[in-house]
Design a protein around this motif. Structure first.
Motif, PDB file in Angstrom:
ATOM      1  N   GLN A  14      50.342  20.248  51.240  1.00 21.02           N
ATOM      2  CA  GLN A  14      49.544  21.039  52.185  1.00 21.02           C
ATOM      3  C   GLN A  14      48.617  20.150  53.012  1.00 21.02           C
ATOM      4  N   LEU A  15      47.966  19.188  52.357  1.00 18.68           N
ATOM      5  CA  LEU A  15      47.127  18.237  53.096  1.00 18.68           C
ATOM      6  C   LEU A  15      47.973  17.415  54.051  1.00 18.68           C
ATOM      7  N   GLY A  16      49.158  17.027  53.620  1.00 16.15           N
ATOM      8  CA  GLY A  16      50.029  16.215  54.458  1.00 16.15           C
ATOM      9  C   GLY A  16      50.451  16.917  55.739  1.00 16.15           C
ATOM     10  N   VAL A  17      50.811  18.199  55.650  1.00 20.96           N
ATOM     11  CA  VAL A  17      51.254  18.891  56.865  1.00 20.96           C
ATOM     12  C   VAL A  17      50.087  19.107  57.827  1.00 20.96           C
ATOM     13  N   LEU A  18      48.872  19.318  57.291  1.00 17.58           N
ATOM     14  CA  LEU A  18      47.706  19.422  58.175  1.00 17.58           C
ATOM     15  C   LEU A  18      47.456  18.093  58.890  1.00 17.58           C
ATOM     16  N   LEU A  19      47.546  16.997  58.141  1.00 20.25           N
ATOM     17  CA  LEU A  19      47.368  15.681  58.747  1.00 20.25           C
ATOM     18  C   LEU A  19      48.446  15.423  59.797  1.00 20.25           C
ATOM     19  N   PHE A  20      49.664  15.897  59.527  1.00 19.95           N
ATOM     20  CA  PHE A  20      50.736  15.694  60.500  1.00 19.95           C
ATOM     21  C   PHE A  20      50.437  16.409  61.812  1.00 19.95           C
ATOM     22  N   LEU A  21      49.916  17.639  61.734  1.00 19.41           N
ATOM     23  CA  LEU A  21      49.619  18.381  62.957  1.00 19.41           C
ATOM     24  C   LEU A  21      48.635  17.608  63.833  1.00 19.41           C
ATOM     25  N   ILE A  22      47.673  16.958  63.212  1.00 20.51           N
ATOM     26  CA  ILE A  22      46.695  16.179  63.981  1.00 20.51           C
ATOM     27  C   ILE A  22      47.304  14.854  64.427  1.00 20.51           C
ATOM     28  N   ALA A  23      47.964  14.167  63.491  1.00 20.53           N
ATOM     29  CA  ALA A  23      48.498  12.838  63.793  1.00 20.53           C
ATOM     30  C   ALA A  23      49.629  12.906  64.814  1.00 20.53           C
ATOM     31  N   LEU A 224      39.899  12.827  61.293  1.00 23.52           N
ATOM     32  CA  LEU A 224      40.356  11.890  62.315  1.00 23.52           C
ATOM     33  C   LEU A 224      40.663  10.526  61.705  1.00 23.52           C
ATOM     34  N   ILE A 225      39.801  10.061  60.793  1.00 23.95           N
ATOM     35  CA  ILE A 225      40.029   8.764  60.161  1.00 23.95           C
ATOM     36  C   ILE A 225      41.346   8.773  59.390  1.00 23.95           C
ATOM     37  N   LEU A 226      41.574   9.828  58.592  1.00 24.61           N
ATOM     38  CA  LEU A 226      42.829   9.925  57.860  1.00 24.61           C
ATOM     39  C   LEU A 226      44.026  10.023  58.807  1.00 24.61           C
ATOM     40  N   SER A 227      43.835  10.695  59.936  1.00 25.73           N
ATOM     41  CA  SER A 227      44.930  10.832  60.899  1.00 25.73           C
ATOM     42  C   SER A 227      45.283   9.489  61.522  1.00 25.73           C
ATOM     43  N   PHE A 228      44.287   8.674  61.810  1.00 20.18           N
ATOM     44  CA  PHE A 228      44.567   7.336  62.320  1.00 20.18           C
ATOM     45  C   PHE A 228      45.286   6.493  61.272  1.00 20.18           C
ATOM     46  N   VAL A 229      44.918   6.671  60.005  1.00 21.87           N
ATOM     47  CA  VAL A 229      45.636   5.986  58.927  1.00 21.87           C
ATOM     48  C   VAL A 229      47.108   6.397  58.942  1.00 21.87           C
ATOM     49  N   VAL A 230      47.358   7.697  59.126  1.00 21.41           N
ATOM     50  CA  VAL A 230      48.729   8.203  59.187  1.00 21.41           C
ATOM     51  C   VAL A 230      49.484   7.580  60.352  1.00 21.41           C
ATOM     52  N   VAL A 231      48.849   7.517  61.525  1.00 16.84           N
ATOM     53  CA  VAL A 231      49.500   6.961  62.705  1.00 16.84           C
ATOM     54  C   VAL A 231      49.837   5.486  62.495  1.00 16.84           C
ATOM     55  N   VAL A 232      48.908   4.735  61.896  1.00 18.85           N
ATOM     56  CA  VAL A 232      49.137   3.312  61.669  1.00 18.85           C
ATOM     57  C   VAL A 232      50.254   3.097  60.657  1.00 18.85           C
ATOM     58  N   ILE A 233      50.242   3.869  59.572  1.00 17.46           N
ATOM     59  CA  ILE A 233      51.273   3.713  58.545  1.00 17.46           C
ATOM     60  C   ILE A 233      52.641   4.129  59.078  1.00 17.46           C
ATOM     61  N   GLY A 234      52.686   5.238  59.802  1.00 14.46           N
ATOM     62  CA  GLY A 234      53.966   5.733  60.295  1.00 14.46           C
ATOM     63  C   GLY A 234      54.544   4.927  61.425  1.00 14.46           C
ATOM     64  N   GLY A 235      53.695   4.295  62.219  1.00 10.94           N
ATOM     65  CA  GLY A 235      54.165   3.558  63.390  1.00 10.94           C
ATOM     66  C   GLY A 235      53.644   4.214  64.649  1.00 10.94           C
TER      67      GLY A 235
END
Length: 307
Positions: A14-23, A224-235
């Protein structure tokens, strides 16, 4: 124990899909426009506040969530037309400075309009109940709804990007902005669409997260910080990478906070484990990001290099 593990896995999803929507919005904006938008978390916050407002006005939770996403989209459109498009040819430092200023403006604005006291968004009775899952797990209906909506939006986003004409232009703009311009595509309109759609996704995420968090000024910064982490990790610029990284980050963060202290207690004293467990759990996603940057600097699933 099995039931607890499955429950935490669902919480992580659930946390992951929320982060995905932002990222997803962040990575689209960076991939197509080469623009760093720190104010993306503020759109998440505005989505949560708009959802509270429209739920009070309409009495419908689902209508409130939809309208909140649309209002965040309109705010993003105004940002892009009045301010952001003037920064496309400026340095990334200018992007950071201006969008950080927008964070301050957004936080003060919601504090003036709604006050600084946290607001707790309510849920209709049908979404406040629990559903029984296998292994005797009682899980909140609303969290399952968030997971379902997030997966559905991810599938729709993949379809739009891969199979539609607009998606083709977005992918082309992400890999070669010059060629797209030469082919006659209106780059300014494309940028406006991408920024507005990213704002819609952030607002939708905020509206969905409102009942799970306290709605308050500044609530977008941590996400936002976690979303940037997601963007960096994912590419940078990769939608598939953002989804994969969001799920990984959500699971690691949730499972670490739930079980790391107990795991450490098997090797350390109870006092040390109780102190080190929460601290280390909050660091896990950043340790993962550091490892990804060291061994695979371009991310897990990077987009094609821009030309």
């Amino acid at each position: 124990m099995t039931a607890l593990i499955i429950e935490q896995l669902l919480n992580g999803l659930q946390l992951g899909v929320l982060l995905f929507l932002i990222a997803a919005g962040l990575t689209l904006i960076f991939g197509v426009m080469d623009f760093i938008n720190l104010s993306h978390g503020s759109l998440f916050m505005l989505g949560a506040y708009f959802a509270v407002l429209f739920q009070e006005l309409t009495g419908s939770f689902f209508l409130a969530v939809s309208l909140a996403g649309l209002c965040a989209c309109v705010v993003g459109l105004v940002f892009e037309l009045l301010l952001v498009r003037r920064l496309y040819h400026r340095s990334h430092l200018d992007h950071v400075l201006v969008t950080y200023a927008l964070i301050l403006v957004a936080n003060e604005s919601v504090a003036l309009l709604w006050g600084a006291t946290p607001i707790f968004s309510g849920l209709p009775d049908e979404l406040s109940s629990l559903v029984t899952l296998p292994f005797g797990i009682s899980y909140p209906v609303y969290r399952l709804l968030v997971i379902t909506v997030g997966i559905a939006v991810a599938a729709l986003l993949f379809y739009l990007v891969k199979y539609t004409r607009v998606g083709m232009r977005v992918r082309a703009g992400a890999s070669s902005r010059t060629i797209v311009s030469v082919m006659g595509v209106n780059i300014s309109l494309l940028f406006t669409l991408v920024f507005s759609f990213g704002a819609f996704l952030a607002g939708l995420a905020g509206a969905l997260a409102g009942p799970l968090l306290s709605v308050q000024p500044g609530m977008g910064e941590t996400v936002l910080i976690l979303s940037f982490v997601v963007v960096v990790i994912g590419g940078l610029g990769s939608i598939k990478g953002a989804l994969l990284a969001a799920i990984i980050v959500g699971l690691i963060d949730t499972m670490g906070r739930a079980f790391l202290r107990d795991f450490l207690s098997a090797f350390l004293s109870a006092r040390v484990a109780s102190e080190a467990g929460p601290a280390l759990a909050s660091m896990l996603v950043y340790i993962l990001m550091a490892l990804i940057l060291f061994f695979r600097p371009e991310g897990l699933l990077p987009m094609q290099k821009r030309s």
